[in-house]
Design a protein around this motif. Structure first.
Motif, PDB file in Angstrom:
ATOM      1  N   ARG A  21      -3.359   6.564  -7.693  1.00 17.97           N
ATOM      2  CA  ARG A  21      -2.385   5.859  -6.865  1.00 17.97           C
ATOM      3  C   ARG A  21      -1.326   6.843  -6.388  1.00 17.97           C
ATOM      4  O   ARG A  21      -1.433   8.043  -6.592  1.00 17.97           O
ATOM      5  CB  ARG A  21      -1.754   4.715  -7.659  1.00 17.97           C
ATOM      6  N   ARG A  22      -0.291   6.311  -5.761  1.00 21.37           N
ATOM      7  CA  ARG A  22       0.744   7.187  -5.200  1.00 21.37           C
ATOM      8  C   ARG A  22       1.451   7.986  -6.279  1.00 21.37           C
ATOM      9  O   ARG A  22       1.651   9.188  -6.148  1.00 21.37           O
ATOM     10  CB  ARG A  22       1.764   6.340  -4.425  1.00 21.37           C
ATOM     11  N   ASP A  23       1.827   7.328  -7.370  1.00 20.27           N
ATOM     12  CA  ASP A  23       2.620   7.992  -8.406  1.00 20.27           C
ATOM     13  C   ASP A  23       1.964   7.976  -9.773  1.00 20.27           C
ATOM     14  O   ASP A  23       2.578   8.382 -10.760  1.00 20.27           O
ATOM     15  CB  ASP A  23       4.012   7.349  -8.521  1.00 20.27           C
ATOM     16  N   GLU A  24       0.724   7.505  -9.880  1.00 25.75           N
ATOM     17  CA  GLU A  24       0.085   7.438 -11.182  1.00 25.75           C
ATOM     18  C   GLU A  24      -1.436   7.487 -11.060  1.00 25.75           C
ATOM     19  O   GLU A  24      -2.000   7.180 -10.012  1.00 25.75           O
ATOM     20  CB  GLU A  24       0.516   6.181 -11.943  1.00 25.75           C
ATOM     21  N   VAL A  25      -2.053   7.891 -12.137  1.00 25.49           N
ATOM     22  CA  VAL A  25      -3.511   7.921 -12.239  1.00 25.49           C
ATOM     23  C   VAL A  25      -3.921   6.987 -13.372  1.00 25.49           C
ATOM     24  O   VAL A  25      -3.283   6.945 -14.420  1.00 25.49           O
ATOM     25  CB  VAL A  25      -4.010   9.359 -12.511  1.00 25.49           C
ATOM     26  N   ILE A  26      -4.997   6.227 -13.138  1.00 25.78           N
ATOM     27  CA  ILE A  26      -5.529   5.308 -14.139  1.00 25.78           C
ATOM     28  C   ILE A  26      -6.913   5.780 -14.564  1.00 25.78           C
ATOM     29  O   ILE A  26      -7.794   5.983 -13.715  1.00 25.78           O
ATOM     30  CB  ILE A  26      -5.628   3.871 -13.588  1.00 25.78           C
TER      31      ILE A  26
END
Length: 229
Positions: free
Chosen positions: A221-226
């Motif tokens: 995502r824009r500010d995080e990784v899952i």
């Protein structure tokens, strides 16, 4: 207060007498025991609130404080999983790169917040030793810096630089190796192939596609990784 205590005493006696049957007054003993416990708690709180203050305004104020505290504790108990996830997300935001395990509608996942330098970095481990990875979807395999390779247990004698790789610093040689374990948060993989760059040619180890492709899901995502195991 005496009447309430007498009722609780009678209920306790009934619980003891009906211990083997499992039912008292048509309800399970465990439920009745919970009611008695809540009654005892209410009696103690009531004694503290009503017995310690004669001013009606002060008594009502303290009663409201106790009610708010009780409702807060009850809400925290009912939504403890959501509260834990919120705390973990905040912790991940305060320490970018630190993997945190969260749960959502799709199940448990590892969340990693973007670092201040704009990259996705992950504090992981190789062979049980800490390694700071740069998440790189352009890397076909895990690539260890020379310093990290030595820190996780490889020696110079283990490394034969027979591969040619492209790095941010240009083309370099690398040594093929196999890793016992690679861990990022709650995700662990065993026996993955990797490469070790020549000394001074790779500033930070890369978490490549052979780890990422082993996941059930990978979402950037824009500010995080899952990461989902």
């Amino acid at each position: 207060m005496v009447f309430i205590l007498a009722l609780m005493g009678a209920a306790l006696a009934v619980l003891i007498y009906n211990h083997e049957t499992g039912l008292s007054f048509g309800i399970p003993n465990t439920d009745l025991a919970s009611l008695v416990y809540l009654g005892m708690l209410g009696a103690v709180v009531g004694a503290a609130v009503f017995g310690g203050h004669r001013n009606i305004g002060e008594m009502i104020r303290n009663l409201m404080i106790w009610m708010v505290l009780f409702l807060g504790l009850a809400t925290g108990w009912l939504y403890q999983d959501q509260a834990r996830d919120m705390v973990l997300r905040v912790a991940g935001g305060l320490a970018p790169g630190r993997p945190v395990t969260v749960s959502d509608e799709n199940g448990p996942a590892v969340l990693i917040r973007k670092s201040l330098n704009g990259h996705f970095e992950a504090a992981g481990a190789v062979n049980g030793e800490p390694v700071s990875f740069l998440i790189d979807t352009g890397a076909t395999a895990i690539a260890l810096s020379h310093a990290d390779a030595l820190s996780v247990g490889f020696s110079e004698g283990d490394l034969s630089y027979t591969l040619v790789i492209n790095t941010a610093n240009g083309r370099a040689r690398a040594a093929p190796v196999r890793l016992d374990t690679v861990t990022v948060g709650s995700v662990e993989r065993s026996g993955l192939r990797a490469m070790v760059a020549e000394p001074g040619r790779l500033d930070q180890s890369l978490l490549g596609m052979n780890f990422i492709s082993s996941l059930t899901a990978f979402e950037m995502r824009r500010d995080e990784v899952i990461l989902r195991d």
